[in-house]
Design an enzyme around this catalytic site. Sequence first.
Site, PDB file in Angstrom:
ATOM      1  N   ASP A  81       0.862  -1.184   0.000  1.00  0.00           N
ATOM      2  CA  ASP A  81       0.000   0.000   0.000  1.00  0.00           C
ATOM      3  C   ASP A  81       0.895   1.230   0.000  1.00  0.00           C
ATOM      4  OD1 ASP A  81      -2.939   0.790   0.237  1.00  0.00           O
ATOM      5  OD2 ASP A  81      -2.002   2.076   1.752  1.00  0.00           O
ATOM      6  N   THR A  82       0.480   2.224  -0.745  1.00  0.00           N
ATOM      7  CA  THR A  82       1.267   3.457  -0.877  1.00  0.00           C
ATOM      8  C   THR A  82       0.420   4.647  -0.461  1.00  0.00           C
ATOM      9  OG1 THR A  82       2.564   2.544  -2.705  1.00  0.00           O
ATOM     10  CG2 THR A  82       2.529   4.946  -2.490  1.00  0.00           C
TER      11      THR A  82
END
Length: 207
Positions: A81-82
């Site tokens: 996840d960014t």
Amino acid sequence: MSDFIYLASQSPRRKQLLEQWGVRCELLLPDADEDVEALEAVKPEEAPAAYVQRVTGLKLQASVDRLRRKGWPLAPVLCADTTVALGRRILGKPADATEARRMLSDLSGRRHRVLTAVAVARPAVRGPGRQWAALSISQVEFDPWSGADIRRYVDSGEPMGKAGAYAIQGAAALHIRHISGSYSGIMGLPAHETAQLLRAAGVRLAC
């Protein structure tokens, strides 16, 4: 050693990067009745690093549960996840063009952080199996964007579905003055950290 992994991500960039590194991927995407967006809700006063690591862990657990539910062959599962952070403010995926323009206006001429958390699970036939996790933090500095630049970029559609409303591998790169850290991490999957996790999980890499 494992010949393939499950990639629990809809990001074509992550799949492309893994294939470049010699990793064969099978997609393990959410079922229609899974509310993945709910996992990305930000808690009050939550710091960006704590947020992105927590969300990645939740996505990994949901993915392992999905794999067991489907009864597919066991293999390592990768989630990532960014998020983009301006100070302590978390900039996720814009809900619409108006929010995308606001985010880019706030980032214009400023330095911000891009945080990508990666987690890999190796499910076991019995028991919980093993998990590994890492966090990559990079810095990106934009030059000033004009209002017209922002409108054109948002109208291109590229910002939608991207944390912070931009993709470094796209036209936004024309406005990036400086980066420090992992370029692939800013794209959504940090090479060095991901390689360490995959090796720990017994996955073959290109080198």
